[in-house]
Design an enzyme around this catalytic site. Sequence first.
Site, short mmCIF file in Angstrom:
data_model
loop_
_atom_site.label_atom_id
_atom_site.label_comp_id
_atom_site.label_asym_id
_atom_site.label_seq_id
_atom_site.Cartn_x
_atom_site.Cartn_y
_atom_site.Cartn_z
N HIS A 3 41.72 -116.19 59.94
CA HIS A 3 41.81 -116.21 58.51
C HIS A 3 42.95 -117.10 57.77
O HIS A 3 42.98 -117.86 57.00
CB HIS A 3 41.84 -114.76 57.86
N VAL A 4 44.22 -116.67 58.33
CA VAL A 4 45.44 -117.19 58.18
C VAL A 4 45.29 -118.96 58.36
O VAL A 4 45.68 -119.66 57.43
CB VAL A 4 46.53 -116.57 58.44
#
Lengths: 203, 301
Positions: A164-165
Site C-alpha cells: 500500500h505504501v
Amino acid sequence: MVARYTTAQRINHWITALCLILLALSGMSLFHPGLFFLTALFGGGPATRAIHPWFGTVLLLSFGILFVRFFHHNLWRREDTAWVGRIGDVISNHEENLPEIGRYNAGQKLVFWLMSLLILVLFVSGVVIWDQYFFNLTTIPAKRVAVLAHSLAAVAIIGVWIIHVYAAIWVRGTMHGMMRGSVTPGWTFRHHRKWLRELARGR
Amino acid sequence: MTDLQSLDLRRRSASEDTPPSIRHQPEVAKLIDVSRCIGCKACQSACMEWNDLRPEMEEFVGAYENPHDLNPAAWTIMRFTEWEDEAGNLEWLIRKDGCMHCSDPGCLKACPSPGAIVQYANGIVDFISENCIGCGYCVKGCPFNIPRISQADHKAYKCTLCSDRVAVGQEPACAKACPTGAILFGAKEDMTAWASERIDDLRERGFDKAGLYDPPEVGGTHVMYVLHHADRPSLYAGLPDKPRISPFVQIWKSAMKPIALAGLAFTAMAGFVHWVVAGPNEVQPEDEAKAQDILKHKDRT
Ligand code: SF4
Ligand code: SF4
C-alpha cells in the site's frame, strides 16, 4: 484540481494509519526477540503488552468508519478482472494497455478488502488472547490457535501495508490526494479515467 | 523470583546466548511418590510459608482441593481423584500438582521477554519476575497448565522448585515438610534409581502397571511421579498421558519467526527493486491536456 478526499476522510485515514504503525511496532517487539528493543518506544515491556490491544481497539473503530465510507467504491467490477489480467503492464508502467478504471483500481480494492478481512481476524483473535480482561472467556487450546492466527494475520497485514505504501510512492501524485485531498486532472485521467468521465458528466 | 548468581543458566527466554558450561552442576529432580502420599497438604503449607504466599480464602464446594486450582499465590495444590478399578475397588488417587520443570519447557519457548524465564544448569525452570511483562504466552506454551498471571501485578507465577534453597544446598520446602517421605529431592540420576526400587516394590504388591512418570515428549522432567497406574497418568486428575508443546505454539515460535521477518524484508526489497527497474509512474503533460479535453466536453453538454 479534482477533489478526492474530504478533510474528515483524510483524518480518519491517518488515525487508522498511525494505529497500524503503532500496532506493528509494538506487535513485532513481542513477536521476535530480536525486535524486543522496540518495547522501549512504548515505555518498556509491560507497558507495551498493556497498550497494544488498546491501539487495536482504536484501529478497529477508526477502520470501521473508513469501511462504511468506502466499501461501496470498492465493489468488484468487470474491468477490475481485466486489470488484474494485465498486471504485467501495471507493474511496468504501461498504463495505455489497461482498461479504463473508476475511482479505485483492482489493486486498491484488493488492499481494501484484505485490510478489512485481516483486521477482523486480528481483532477477534486479539480479544481471545487479551488475557488481562478476557482470560476466562476462552480455553487455553483456543488461545493457542488464536495466538498463531494473530501472528500470521499480523505478518500478512504488514505485507499488505508495505505494498500500500510503496504503491502510493510509486504512482506519483497519489500522496497529495491523501495529504491535501486533491489530485490533478492529469492524474485522474491517467489512472482513473472512468471516474474522470463520470465527474465530467457531473455525477 | 530473582536471578541467582550461584546457578549457571542453561536456557534463557528470548535470548540466543551461549550458556556457560564450565562448572559441573548435576541435574536435580524432585520425586513425588504418589503411592506414599496421604494428602495431608503439609507440602502445600510449607510452600506458602517458604515463599510468603497467602492465597485468598475460597468457598467450600464439596471437594478436598483447596484452593480449587493453582493460582498466583498457590504454586502447588493437592488434587484428589476417586477412582474405581475394574474389580470395583475404590482408590483415592492424590497428586501434588505444580510445575514439572520440563527439560524442554514450553513456557520458556513461548516467552517473548528476554530473561523472564530461565532454566538453570541443574534443570530448574524459574520465572524472573522483574523481566516478566505479563503477556501470558507461557500459559499457552505450558503443556501442564501451570503458570498463572496475577491480576494484582500482571506477572506470571509458578513453583520455583525452591531454586533459592537449592542454590545453597537445601532441599525444597515441600520435600522437607512431607511427613511420609513421599517427596524426595536429589540428583535426577539418584531419584530415578530410587524410583525403580520403589516401583519393583509396588509391582510385587499387585500394582503391575506401576511406573515412573518422566515424560520424554518434553525431554523428561525435573519433577517426577511414581504412579501405581503409570499406564494411565490421566487418572490422576488429568495428568497428561503424552504432554507435548502444542504444534500451534511450535509453529508460532520456531518456523514462523525467521520466515515472517524474511518475507517482510523481501516485500520491502521488492518495492525498492521495482523502483530501480521500472521507476515511478509519473503523470505526463499530455495526460493533463487530455484531461482538460474531457472536462471541457462537460461544459458543452
Ligand atoms: S510444567 Fe509448564 S511451567 Fe513448568 S517448566 Fe514445564 S512448561 Fe514450564
Ligand atoms: S507472562 Fe511473563 S513469564 Fe510468561 S511469557 Fe509473558 S513475559 Fe514470559
